[in-house]
Structure formats: structure tokens, C-alpha cells
Design an enzyme around this catalytic site. Structure first.
Site, PDB file in Angstrom:
ATOM      1  CB  CYS A 172       1.170   1.190 -45.393  1.00 56.03           C
ATOM      2  SG  CYS A 172       1.797  -0.263 -45.100  1.00 56.03           S
ATOM      3  CG  ASP A 219     -33.039  29.611 -47.875  1.00 55.06           C
ATOM      4  OD1 ASP A 219     -32.422  30.683 -47.422  1.00 55.06           O
ATOM      5  OD2 ASP A 219     -34.220  29.459 -48.472  1.00 55.06           O
ATOM      6  CG  ASP A 222     -31.413  33.753 -44.340  1.00 59.16           C
ATOM      7  OD1 ASP A 222     -31.136  34.861 -44.068  1.00 59.16           O
ATOM      8  OD2 ASP A 222     -31.992  33.175 -45.018  1.00 59.16           O
ATOM      9  CB  CYS A 268     -25.619 -23.445 -79.098  1.00 55.00           C
ATOM     10  SG  CYS A 268     -26.593 -24.796 -79.687  1.00 55.00           S
TER      11      CYS A 268
END
Length: 896
Positions: free
Chosen positions: A88, A782, A584, A160
Site C-alpha cells: 500500500c 553552537d 567548535d 433544562c
């Protein structure tokens, strides 16, 4: 540049190769890809060296038509109903990917979702949906209306009910409301952008009743799945209750068990056949979806697993019906040729297998459920001076919220009043609570520990950090790893091949039996029918389709538990191949901010006196090094002296009058300008060799000593490097710092490969150079300047404390900012890929061994034939075994 061109005249794979080769030779072209289905040429090239016209000319000279396409890229995720196996998946992907304008369509069988990237200028989402529907499947539309259940107290009668329904339905934004007096509940559908749930509740309460939101699970899809599981279990129970009597009646007399005379095949053959037929009908009706879906796809020449089941059990039922008719005609020999029990037992076993499979699949998404469960359901909103408890969905950006001690912070925000410590371990992994004061940022789902604070909501709903993490994990779990492509290709041909094998095997055995070349244990017709059914029901494309996505779902979910967010199956797979890690320096190996490390006296003043004078002078400085000196003095508990004069001398340092002393703090150039003689001690020389920044201090014209400042190494950096080396991975460091400082940091953490004095824009070039030498590189960074290198690397890893740009460019995000998690990510990748390979091996091995056995190969050796019921049970459990194996990843733990 990344350009796309529409090509006319492509007729075969040779055309594709010809175009790719010709365009690829153009100087400046990095890569070319031709999609023969959509006839789209994609070119990545340096636009300074090559233009669109150059590409058009080359293709035109080859004899093809070409025109540049303006693209407007979009992405969508569609929930698809009706898929049962990998066949499928292949059918849907093929139908979608052949549409002009579709760049990439991937289906995840586990989540039943299609992720598609497409060009809005060439194809619309409606066309994509139509292609899915035309392929024989349906699309579950996302509801834009919110649905909620309210419990209502105070109702006494139907009047009600009428009152509440009539009045509430008149509110702008309320779509429908249905009140049930017996259960005292109301089902409300409303448009969230027009009315808040709290306003609906308040209105009902003002009518004289008490309405509260029922504490239901928000995950509506989860509720639906749970109901489906319950329904599947009920169907199996009913099926097995009817199947067992059929099995006993048909097989009991063979095993010496008592069978009532009225249905004994020897005494009452017609009753024997009819009672089995009557008990079989409910099972067939319960399993009708196998026949409806399977036969429909069979006629569309796209058979799937349901088609195999429908053909196998259908053949057994039809032959049994024929046998029943022959018995009614007086030919009682057919009492031995009834296959009702095989059909119904196979269906019942397959139902059980699907139920167990879905139960197991549900466990693969536990990580998402845990993340979603972190968010609180309520918030204390400050409105007109009053505190109002509202649902979390009703909080809007800019609202002021009160967070009491012990409560979860409801949304991302900024502290406006009060102070407290906040436990953010759910996001950062840092166990020590963070102090929060006015101006501090807070994140939703973190825990306020010991003080009341007021916050201003800065991000709500899908914009919160938690929601983005959930989305990231969901996207990753829905992605497809390259290793899955092999299974995709095979499964596309799997079902037709199995049907072919079943037919050929049945015909072969029938001929062998009728010609007497092989002595059969049954009549040739019955023997070949058994072969046909067994081959069809033992084959299982589901196990192939589930092998990869289930492991990825569990693996990425487990990563999220450890604060390792993996953005997709491709990143997860590539990580296990990494052999070189490039870190780094600043903010990754080091803390990323200067810190006071040493104070050495060379004159009359003590170390603390030098630090006190330097820190007092630096109080008025805005330089980061000055801030580090001030913070260092505070940590030592020193009191600052009175400052009377202050002067900043650009590029050299500062001058100030402190405690009636003329203080200088700066570099050697400052001392030389002021005529102060500087004599370094051996200790001070050593600090310089260690790469630390020396701030010279003089008082009243005399050199007194130095204050050393450095970007300190993170506590875990040395251990992380050691672990990676033990794993056989090369470790390098890249930085823009001078060689002396870089070497000092590298030596401290144990890194031998140092790339220093590298300009930010050149970091990606260094990564590329390593890749050209055959290295598979993971870059860890970062900062904004790390983003190009993160994108260039084979796997980009961003620390969670970094910039949004770095995190966006990365494939993996370390939420705890602990680089030991780099090793954890690699280990998790190894574990996940190993699990996928195990799944694929067993899926292939199962079918490779099971189908020949079902086809009767062993009969020639042992004289035994595989019973179709055993084949059905084996097929049902094959998918369960694959998912269960994937679930073993839940027990993964980093090995350090």
C-alpha cells in the site's frame, strides 16, 4: 543556485543518463538529478560560473525541450486510511510522486501518514489528495473545530437540557451543543478563534448550572486508536468463539474427541457441513474488510496483504461451499474435503495478530505522549486585577500569568515580577534549578520551585519550546531512513510475486499428482488447494514495511528522553557511519564566556588586594573580560572599594582612582604608554603559554601583578573526548582563536587535531576538506558562524544552548548542551540501525524460508505439508515479532 527545469521528450532511462551526464559536465555544476516520472531536472550549481541559459542550451542541443520552472515550495502531511502493508505504501508513493510538481512523497506505514513536498505553482494539495483517493485509499481530514465534553450539574429535566442547548448555541463561535440528561454531559463543538472555552463554561454557569471541563485526554488521535483497539479485540473474541466450534466439529473426530451423532460426518454428513457453514458466516462477516479491500485492490492490479488473505481464505470457503453442495447432491465423499475450519481459524488468528501488532505500535509513540504530558492543563490568568483560572488553550501572547510555588509554568514567557528558582531539567537535563528574576526567560512545563512569580506570555500553543520539541520528534518519527529503500523496492513487487508463486505451486503439484510422478497425501485438487492457501497466507509484506519506521520511532523517542533530538531517519542512519567529530571550541568545548582563573602578585599587594582593586575599577567597564573579573571577586566574597574617577582607554585597558590609589588594568601596551616597568614571574609566563588572557594591574605607577581570565573548559569535555576516542572516532577542534590558545585548550581535553585561526566563513571549507579525504564528519557547534559548517557536515550537531540558526542548521540537537551526548547519539544510532537490520533480516528470512515451505518443498523430503492454519498463525505473528524487536530499543542506555 538550485534550479528546476521541465524537460520534454524523455522516453527511457538512457535519456535520463544522457541529460545528467551532459549537464554534469558544465563547469560550476555540482549535481544534477532527473526524475523520469515528473520529467523534472534539478541542478545545483555555482551561479557565478553557470547560468540557466547555459543549462537550457546544453539540453536543447541534445534534442529535448526545456523550460525553467518557478517554484513555490510547500510541505503537507496527510493522514491516510486503508493502508495495511508495504505494498500500500509503495502504491501511494508511486501515485503521488508521478504528479508533476511533487518533489518528494514519503509514506510511514506505522503512523499512516503521507509527508509530501510539492511546488504550488505546478500542483495543488487537492490534486495530491485525489491521487491518493484514486489509488484506492481515503484521507482523514483534519477538523478545524474544537470538540470538548463538559460535565453539567444542576439539571433536573428535559427543559433544562433544552434551555442550555438553545441559549448556548446562540453564542458566536459555538457550532453545536448536545446535552445528555442521563449522563449529565454536554458535547460542545466550537471555533477557538471566535470564542474561548472558559467563556462557554462561564455562560452555562450564569444560566444557573455548574459546568466543568471533563478531564479527558487531549490526544484525540490516541483516543481514536484506543477505541479501534477495543473494537479489534471484540471482533477477535467473537471470531474465535465461532471459529473454535468449527475447528472442533471438523477436527474432533480425527483426534478421538467425542462429536455428537447429529453432526458426526459418518452419521449425518449434511448436518456436519451445514453447522460448520453456519458458524463460519459470522467470522466471514466480521472479517469482511479483508475481502472488500483486498478484492477491490486486486481488480485494480495493486494487491496487498488483504488480497492475499481474501484469496486464501476465500478459496477455502468457495471450495467448502462446493463440497457442501456436492454432499447435498449425495456425494458424501466430499465430507472429507471441507475447509471451513481453515478459513475461519486463519481469519481469527490474523485478527489477533493485527490487534497485537497495533498494541505494540502504540507503544512506539510513548515518547510523544510523555512530552505532551509535561504541559499543564490550567493557567492562572491575571485580568483586571483578578486571578482567573483558565484552560491552557485560552492563554494568549502578552497575557500576565501568576505561577505559584510547585506549579508548572504554563507557557514560555518572561518574568515581570517576583523571583524564584525554576527546575528546567525536562528541557536542559540540568538538575540544578535556575534562579529567575524580573527579565529572566522561562519555558513552559518547567517547575517553579519556591517563589511566586508573574510572567508575561511570549509564546503559546505551537510556538512554545515544548511544542516545537514535540513537533521535531513527531517529524523525525514520521521520516524514512535510506536503509528503508531496499524494503520499499522489494515490497512493491512482493504481493504479485507471491500470488504468482501460489498459482504456479498449486498447478505444479496438481500436475505432479494427477500424472502420478509424486504420491500425494491427499487428492491432487485438495493438495494443490492447501498449497495455494498456505503460500498466500504465510507471506507477510507488513513485516517488511514495519521493520524501519517502528525502530526509528522508538529510537528517536528514546533520544528525546535523553535530551537528544534527532531530526529524521536519514540523520539517525548517517550518525552511525561517522568516523570524525569536529568540535567548535567556544561554547561547545568551553563554557563560551570568560572566567577568572588566576591572580598572581608580583609586588607589595596580596592576591586578594590586587583582585579587589582590579574588580572595583572594572565595575564601570562594559568589557566581557572586566565582567569576568567582577564576577570572580564576587565569588570570593570581596567587597568593592569606592571609585572616584574612571577612564576607558580604547585598545589598552582602563584607568581609575580607587581607594585614593591610581589603578591601571590592561595590557602591556597600556603599561608601556604609562611608563611602568613590567617583569613577569615564571608563573605568569606559564599562564600566557596556557592560552589565558593576562590583565596587568598597576597601582600608583608600580606593577603589582596579573589577573588571568580564560574561557574555561566544560566539566564534561575531557571525558566526552576520551569516550569518543575509545569508540574509535577521530576528534578534532576548530576555532578562530590563535594557535597558542587553541593548543592549550586542545591539550587540556585530549584533542590532537587542531584547526586554529579559522575564519567563521572558512569553517565549512575545513569540513569539506576532511570529507574529500574520505572522512564522514559530524560537526558540533553552537554559534551563527557554525551554521554553514553544520550544514556542510555529514551530520550537524548543535548544542541546545546555542543560537536558533545553529539549531535550525543541525541534524541533531543536544538539549542538555553536554557534549558527552555526542557519544550517546552515536551509540543510539548504532543501536537503532542494528535493530533495523535485525528486523529486515528476519522479515526477509521469514518470507525466504516460509514461502518455499508453504509451497511444499519439504514435502519431497519429509512427506509433511504445512497446514494453512499454521501458516496463518505464522503470518499473523511475523509483524508482531518485528515491532516487539523494535520495542527493545526502549531499554537503550548510553554505555558510559
Amino acid at each position: 543556485m538550485n534550479k528546476k527545469f521541465k524537460i520534454d521528450g524523455i522516453s527511457c532511462q538512457a535519456c535520463v543518463a544522457r541529460i545528467e551526464k551532459a549537464v554534469g559536465k558544465i563547469k560550476g555544476v555540482d549535481s544534477t538529478t532527473v526524475n523520469p516520472i515528473s520529467e523534472i531536472l534539478t541542478v545545483e550549481a555555482d551561479e557565478k560560473k553557470v547560468s540557466s541559459e547555459d543549462i537550457k542550451k546544453i539540453v536543447s542541443d541534445l534534442g529535448y525541450g526545456i523550460k525553467e520552472r518557478e517554484t513555490k515550495l510547500n510541505k503537507a502531511t496527510l493522514k491516510i486510511d486503508g493502508m495495511t502493508c508495504q505494498a500500500c505504501v509503495k502504491r501511494v508513493e508511486k501515485a503521488v510522486n508521478k504528479l508533476e510538481g511533487v518533489l518528494d512523497g514519503n509514506v510511514n506505514l506505522t503512523t499512516e501518514k503521507l509527508s509530501v513536498s510539492y511546488d504550488e505553482n505546478s500542483v495543488g494539495l487537492d490534486e495530491i489528495k485525489k491521487a491518493v483517493v484514486d489509488a484506492g485509499y481515503s484521507i482523514e481530514e483534519e477538523k478545524k473545530i474544537n470538540t470538548v465534553t463538559l460535565s453539567i450539574d444542576g439539571m433536573t429535566c428535559q427543559s433544562c437540557v433544552s434551555r442550555i442547548e438553545k441559549k448556548t448555541s446562540q453564542l458566536l463561535g459555538v457550532e453545536t451543543i448536545n446535552v445528555n440528561l442521563a449522563t449529565e454531559k454536554a458535547l460542545v463543538e466550537y471555533r477557538k478563534n471566535e470564542i474561548k472555552l472558559s467563556e462557554i463554561v462561564k455562560f452555562i454557569n450564569e444560566l444557573g448550572y455548574k459546568a466543568v471541563k471533563e478531564d479527558t485526554v487531549k490526544d484525540l488521535d490516541g483516543d481514536k486508536k484506543q477505541k479501534e483497539l477495543q473494537n479489534e479485540w471484540k471482533k477477535f473474541i467473537i471470531a474465535i468463539l465461532f471459529a473454535l466450534p468449527v475447528f472442533y466439529i471438523s477436527m474432533g473426530h480425527m483426534m478421538g474427541m467425542p462429536v455428537p451423532r447429529i453432526i458426526n460426518p459418518e452419521n449425518n454428513p449434511m448436518n456436519f457441513a451445514l453447522i460448520q457453514l453456519l458458524f463460519s458466516i459470522p467470522v466471514i462477516l466480521i472479517g469482511k474488510r479483508f475481502y472488500v479491500t483486498g478484492i477491490k485492490l486486486l481488480f485494480k492490479f495493486s494487491p496487498n496483504m488483504d488480497s492475499l488473505i481474501a484469496m486464501g481464505t476465500g478459496a477455502a470457503m468457495i471450495y467448502s461451499l462446493y463440497g457442501t453442495y456436492m454432499i447435498s447432491s449425495g456425494n458424501i465423499e466430499y465430507v472429507h474435503f471441507l475447509y471451513y475450519e481453515s478459513a475461519v481459524v486463519i481469519l481469527a488468528l490474523i485478527m489477533l495478530g493485527k490487534y497485537l501488532e497495533n498494541v505494540s505500535k502504540g507503544r512506539t509513540s510513548e515518547a510523544i505522549k510523555k512530552l505532551m504530558g509535561l504541559q499543564p492543563k490550567k493557567a492562572s490568568l491575571i485580568k483586571n486585577g483578578d486571578i482567573v483560572e483558565v484552560d491552557i488553550e485560552d492563554v494568549e501572547k502578552g497575557d500576565i500569568l501568576l505561577v505559584k510555588p510547585g506549579e508548572s509554568i504554563p507557557v514560555d514567557g518572561e518574568v515581570t515580577e517576583g523571583s524564584s528558582s525554576v527546575d528546567e531539567s525536562m528541557l536542559t537535563g540540568e538538575s540544578i534549578p535556575m534562579e529567575k528574576t524580573p527579565g529572566s526567560k522561562v519555558v513552559g512545563a518547567s517547575i517553579n520551585k519556591n517563589g511566586s512569580i508573574k510572567i508575561r506570555a511570549t509564546a503559546v500553543g505551537s510556538d512554545t519550546a515544548l511544542a516545537k520539541i514535540v513537533k521535531l520528534v513527531e517529524d523525525a518519527q514520521g521520516s524514512k531512513a535510506p536503509i528503508a529503500r531496499m524494503a520499499d523496492v522489494i515490497s512493491g513487487y512482493f504481493v504479485p510475486v507471491v500470488i504468482g508463486i501460489a498459482i504456479v505451486s498449486a498447478i505444479t503439484w496438481y500436475i505432479l499428482g494427477t500424472t502420478g510422478k509424486v504420491v500425494l497425501s491427499e487428492t491432487p485438487a485438495i493438495f494443490s488447494l492447501s498449497i495455494f492457501i498456505a503460500v498466500l497466507v504465510i507471506a507477510c509484506p507488513c513485516s517488511l514495511g514495519l521493520a524501519t519506521p517502528t525502530a526509528i520511532m522508538v529510537g528517536t523517542g528514546k533520544g528525546a528522553e535523553y535530551g537528544i533530538l534527532i531530526k529524521g531517519g536519514e540523520a539517525l542512519e548517517m550518525t552511525h557511519r561517522v568516523d570524525t567529530i569536529v568540535f567548535d571550541k567556544t561554547g561547545t568545548i568551553t563554557e563560551g564566556k570568560p572566567k577568572l582563573t588566576d591572580v598572581i602578585s608580583s609586588g607589595e599587594l596580596s592576591d586578594n588586594e590586587i583582585l579587589k582593586l582590579a574588580a572595583s575599577a572594572e565595575l564601570h567597564s562594559e568589557h566581557p573580560l572586566g565582567d569576568a573579573i567582577v564576577e570572580g571577586a564576587k565569588e570570593k566574597g570581596l567587597k568593592f572599594a569606592k571609585i572616584e574617577k574612571f577612564n576607558s582607554i580604547t585598545g589598552m585597558g582602563i584607568e581609575a582612582l580607587v581607594d585614593e590609589k591610581n589603578i591601571l588594568v590592561g595590557n602591556q601596551k597600556l603599561m608601556k604608554t604609562k611608563g611602568i616597568e613590567v617583569n613577569f614571574t615564571p608563573e605568569e609566563d606559564q599562564l600566557s603559554k596556557e592560552g589565558k588572557t593576562l590583565m596587568l594591574v598597576a597601582a600608583d605607577g608600580k606593577f603589582q601583578g596579573v589577573v588571568a581570565v580564560a574561557d574555561t573548559v566544560k566539566k564534561t569535555s575531557k571525558e566526552a573526548v576520551k569516550i569518543l576516542k575509545e569508540m574509535g572516532i577521530k576528534v578534532a577542534m576548530i576555532t578562530g582563536d590563535n594557535a597558542l590558545t587553541a593548543e592549550a585548550i586542545a591539550k587540556e581535553v585530549g584533542i590532537e587535531i587542531v584547526l586554529s585561526e579559522v575564519m567563521p566563513e572558512d569553517k565549512s571549507i575545513e569540513v569539506k576538506r576532511l570529507q574529500k579525504n574520505g572522512a564522514r564528519v559530524a560537526m558540533v557547534g553552537d554559534g551563527i558562524n557554525d551554521a554553514p559548517a553544520l550544514a556542510q557536515s555529514d551530520v550537524g550537531i548543535a548544542v541546545g544552548s546555542g543560537t536558533d540558526v545553529a539549531i535550525e542548521s543541525a541534524d541533531i540537537v543536544l538539549m542538555k548542551s553536554d557534549i558527552k551526548d555526542v557519544a550517546s547519539a552515536i551509540q543510539l544510532s548504532h543501536a537503532t540501525i542494528r535493530n533495523i537490520k535485525q528486523n529486515l533480516f528476519w522479515a526477509f528470512a521469514y518470507n525466504s524460508m516460509g514461502i518455499p515451505v508453504a509451497a511444499g518443498v519439504l514435502y519431497l523430503i519429509t512427506g509433511h505439508l504445512l497446514n494453512p492454519m499454521i501458516a496463518g498463525a505464522a503470518m499473523a505473528m511475523s509483524s508482531v515479532s518485528v515491532v516487539t524487536n523494535a520495542l527493545r530499543l526502549r531499554f537503550f542506555k548510553p554505555k558510559f
